[in-house]
Design a protein around this motif. Structure first.
Motif, PDB file in Angstrom:
ATOM      1  N   ASP A  76       9.087  10.940 -29.690  1.00 43.30           N
ATOM      2  CA  ASP A  76       9.872   9.702 -29.990  1.00 43.30           C
ATOM      3  C   ASP A  76      11.103   9.706 -28.970  1.00 43.30           C
ATOM      4  O   ASP A  76      11.342   8.455 -28.642  1.00 43.30           O
ATOM      5  N   ALA A  77      11.610  10.827 -28.516  1.00 41.97           N
ATOM      6  CA  ALA A  77      12.629  10.455 -27.772  1.00 41.97           C
ATOM      7  C   ALA A  77      12.279   9.929 -26.419  1.00 41.97           C
ATOM      8  O   ALA A  77      12.806   8.959 -25.847  1.00 41.97           O
ATOM      9  N   LYS A  78      11.175  10.331 -25.935  1.00 44.66           N
ATOM     10  CA  LYS A  78      10.780   9.741 -24.455  1.00 44.66           C
ATOM     11  C   LYS A  78      10.309   8.354 -24.706  1.00 44.66           C
ATOM     12  O   LYS A  78      10.447   7.580 -23.856  1.00 44.66           O
ATOM     13  N   LYS A  79       9.664   7.835 -25.659  1.00 46.43           N
ATOM     14  CA  LYS A  79       9.455   6.599 -25.733  1.00 46.43           C
ATOM     15  C   LYS A  79      10.700   5.627 -26.080  1.00 46.43           C
ATOM     16  O   LYS A  79      10.804   4.352 -25.274  1.00 46.43           O
ATOM     17  N   LEU A  80      11.486   6.037 -26.765  1.00 49.84           N
ATOM     18  CA  LEU A  80      12.857   5.269 -26.952  1.00 49.84           C
ATOM     19  C   LEU A  80      13.645   5.131 -25.557  1.00 49.84           C
ATOM     20  O   LEU A  80      14.059   3.834 -25.206  1.00 49.84           O
ATOM     21  N   ILE A  81      13.672   6.204 -24.755  1.00 46.72           N
ATOM     22  CA  ILE A  81      14.244   5.970 -23.316  1.00 46.72           C
ATOM     23  C   ILE A  81      13.452   5.281 -22.681  1.00 46.72           C
ATOM     24  O   ILE A  81      14.109   4.442 -21.762  1.00 46.72           O
ATOM     25  N   GLU A 126       4.485   9.024 -19.451  1.00 49.21           N
ATOM     26  CA  GLU A 126       3.375   9.893 -18.672  1.00 49.21           C
ATOM     27  C   GLU A 126       4.357  10.686 -17.157  1.00 49.21           C
ATOM     28  O   GLU A 126       4.121  11.747 -17.269  1.00 49.21           O
ATOM     29  N   ALA A 127       5.101   9.984 -17.189  1.00 49.80           N
ATOM     30  CA  ALA A 127       6.094  10.694 -15.787  1.00 49.80           C
ATOM     31  C   ALA A 127       6.878  11.761 -16.290  1.00 49.80           C
ATOM     32  O   ALA A 127       7.108  12.777 -15.664  1.00 49.80           O
ATOM     33  N   LEU A 128       7.429  11.402 -17.501  1.00 50.11           N
ATOM     34  CA  LEU A 128       8.293  12.376 -18.008  1.00 50.11           C
ATOM     35  C   LEU A 128       7.505  13.673 -18.432  1.00 50.11           C
ATOM     36  O   LEU A 128       8.054  14.635 -18.623  1.00 50.11           O
ATOM     37  N   ASP A 129       6.355  13.298 -19.059  1.00 49.30           N
ATOM     38  CA  ASP A 129       5.537  14.422 -19.494  1.00 49.30           C
ATOM     39  C   ASP A 129       5.230  15.585 -18.356  1.00 49.30           C
ATOM     40  O   ASP A 129       4.918  16.521 -18.731  1.00 49.30           O
ATOM     41  N   GLU A 130       5.356  15.020 -17.083  1.00 46.21           N
ATOM     42  CA  GLU A 130       5.169  15.941 -16.001  1.00 46.21           C
ATOM     43  C   GLU A 130       6.251  17.371 -16.197  1.00 46.21           C
ATOM     44  O   GLU A 130       5.850  18.363 -15.464  1.00 46.21           O
ATOM     45  N   PRO A 140       6.668   1.135 -20.135  1.00 46.93           N
ATOM     46  CA  PRO A 140       6.999   2.292 -20.982  1.00 46.93           C
ATOM     47  C   PRO A 140       5.846   3.280 -20.995  1.00 46.93           C
ATOM     48  O   PRO A 140       6.332   4.565 -21.063  1.00 46.93           O
ATOM     49  N   ARG A 141       4.659   3.136 -21.265  1.00 45.96           N
ATOM     50  CA  ARG A 141       3.762   4.288 -21.503  1.00 45.96           C
ATOM     51  C   ARG A 141       3.462   5.002 -20.029  1.00 45.96           C
ATOM     52  O   ARG A 141       3.272   6.209 -20.201  1.00 45.96           O
TER      53      ARG A 141
END
Length: 453
Positions: A28-33, A17-21, A12-13
């Motif tokens: 919170d939303a990115k962690k849940l997804i 990080e990939a979404l952060d790009e 998940p981490r």
């Protein structure tokens, strides 16, 4: 290593990080997804007995428009190499219920899955057909030589080699050739390209164009004039279509649709009833009840076979500015156990959105004007100023999130974009004073801000 294998190895981490790009903030939303997606990978590793007990935990994302709800879902689908479609809940609430059949979202997802798998198979086999395509293009470019006028074989080979070099250099791309397009050839195979709800499948338009050409031709095909570039596309799809096994495509697509498919239901707050008994609320509740069996898990008939929706991941999103998630019927609420609220964007977020993502807005405008020979540069002070203006506009008018930046940037660079040809070869620096000159009056006048920005 392909996207699917890469995702299987990501924790998940790493997914966050990939979404952060591409997506700023909304941790919170990115962690849940990320956890929801990782759990799908974990499920595939369970025993068959345990696997049937584990189903996806569907998600509701709450927040105003433009804060990243759709983009998070779209990026995670690309990362997972999974079929993805976005539907609007309001499509099913038109007067007299003349909107689309609720089950059509599953058919669209399967259509997107077939397109995705087919495109992958095309790419895997593309190298095998390039030589054939080149020879066929040369046959089209070089006119047939009558037996009476036939030159020596050496001369013919010289002409062909010369044309081959020109073809490879790209010098013949716009030259017209005449080719026969047989009606019986079905490039799209199962006929799903261009299916509603697809995201980013560029081959679909090509296949649709080719099919239109086929339908216009006679039984044995007829000659048509097309550019070499277009002829290459047609020949490529003809050759690749011969190599792709449609049965294998459908089997793989069905598995991927059922096990990894993602349906994003936007504006779900628009079908939430608010406790009254008027016709509009009755209609909204009716749509919720129609959606419920799809989300719970049912079997939907499609042209590719029956699709089980039990393990499809549903991500719903809405602003919920008037209604709230508890206004949905209890049965539907229970099928979306995970909820996350996305935060409003502040000036610091806007600044990061301008410069940090791989597809940052500033990078886009620089690239656009570079095509006109104009070198564009933004000072850090100017970028902070733009971010503050975007936040102020969202506060004084409707909050449209990051989309406000596009409005502000278009207004800021309006004159420069219009007169780009006159500034060819120049370097233009956008500093704080430039921003004040272009937007100062609008920012100071609240009415202008409301209507222009």
């Amino acid at each position: 290593m392909d996207n699917q294998k890469r995702l299987d190895d990501m924790m998940p981490r790493e997914i966050v990080e990939a979404l952060d790009e591409y997506i700023i903030g909304q941790e919170d939303a990115k962690k849940l997804i990320a956890v929801a997606i990782r759990n799908r990978v974990r499920r595939k590793r369970l025993s068959d007995e345990m696997k049937v007990e584990v189903t996806p935990k569907n998600i509701i994302m709450i927040g105003p428009t433009g804060v990243g709800k759709t983009e998070i879902a779209r990026r995670i689908a690309r990362l997972a190499n999974a079929p993805f479609i976005k539907v609007e809940a309001t499509k099913y609430t038109e007067v007299g219920y003349v909107g689309r059949d609720v089950e059509s979202m599953v058919r669209d997802l399967m259509g997107a899955s077939v397109s995705l798998v087919r495109e992958e198979m095309f790419k895997a086999n593309e190298a095998l057909v390039e030589d054939k395509i080149e020879e066929k293009l040369l046959d089209l470019i070089i006119p047939a030589i009558d037996e009476e006028k036939k030159e020596s074989d050496v001369q013919i080979i010289d002409v062909r080699n010369s044309m081959r070099n020109l073809l490879r250099s790209g010098a013949l791309e716009e030259r017209e050739v005449e080719m026969s397009v047989p009606q019986s050839m079905k490039v799209s195979g199962v006929g799903v390209f261009g299916a509603p709800g697809q995201e980013g499948l560029e081959l679909g338009n090509i296949f649709q164009d080719i099919n239109n050409m086929f339908s216009a031709s006679g039984k044995n095909g007829r000659k048509r004039k097309v550019s070499v570039k277009r002829a290459r596309e047609i020949l490529r799809e003809q050759e690749l279509d011969k190599l792709v096994d449609n049965d294998k495509v459908i089997d793989e697509a069905k598995t991927r649709c059922e096990e990894m498919g993602i349906i994003f239901i936007d504006e779900i707050d628009k079908i939430a009833s608010r406790g009254s008994a008027n016709n509009a609320d009755v209609s909204r509740e009716g749509v919720q009840r129609d959606i419920l069996p799809i989300v719970e898990g049912t079997k939907v008939s499609t042209k590719w076979g029956v699709i089980d929706t039990t393990n499809i991941l549903f991500i719903a999103a809405g602003a919920f500015s008037i209604s709230k998630p508890s206004d949905l019927i209890p049965e539907l609420q229970g099928r979306f156990p995970l909820r996350v609220e996305l935060k409003d964007l502040k000036s610091e977020d806007f600044y990061r959105i301008l410069v940090e993502p791989n597809n940052a807005i500033v990078k886009q405008y620089k690239a656009l004007l570079e095509t006109e020979g104009v070198e564009l540069e933004f000072t850090d002070e100017a970028l902070h100023h733009i971010a503050e203006i975007a936040e102020k506009a969202n506060t004084s008018a409707d909050n449209i999130g990051a989309r406000r930046l596009h409005t502000v940037m278009e207004k800021l660079l309006e004159d420069l974009s219009f007169n780009a040809d006159a500034k060819k070869g120049e370097r233009v620096v956008i500093d704080a004073s430039y921003v004040d000159t272009a937007l100062g009056d609008i920012v100071e006048n609240q009415d202008l801000t409301r209507y222009i920005l």
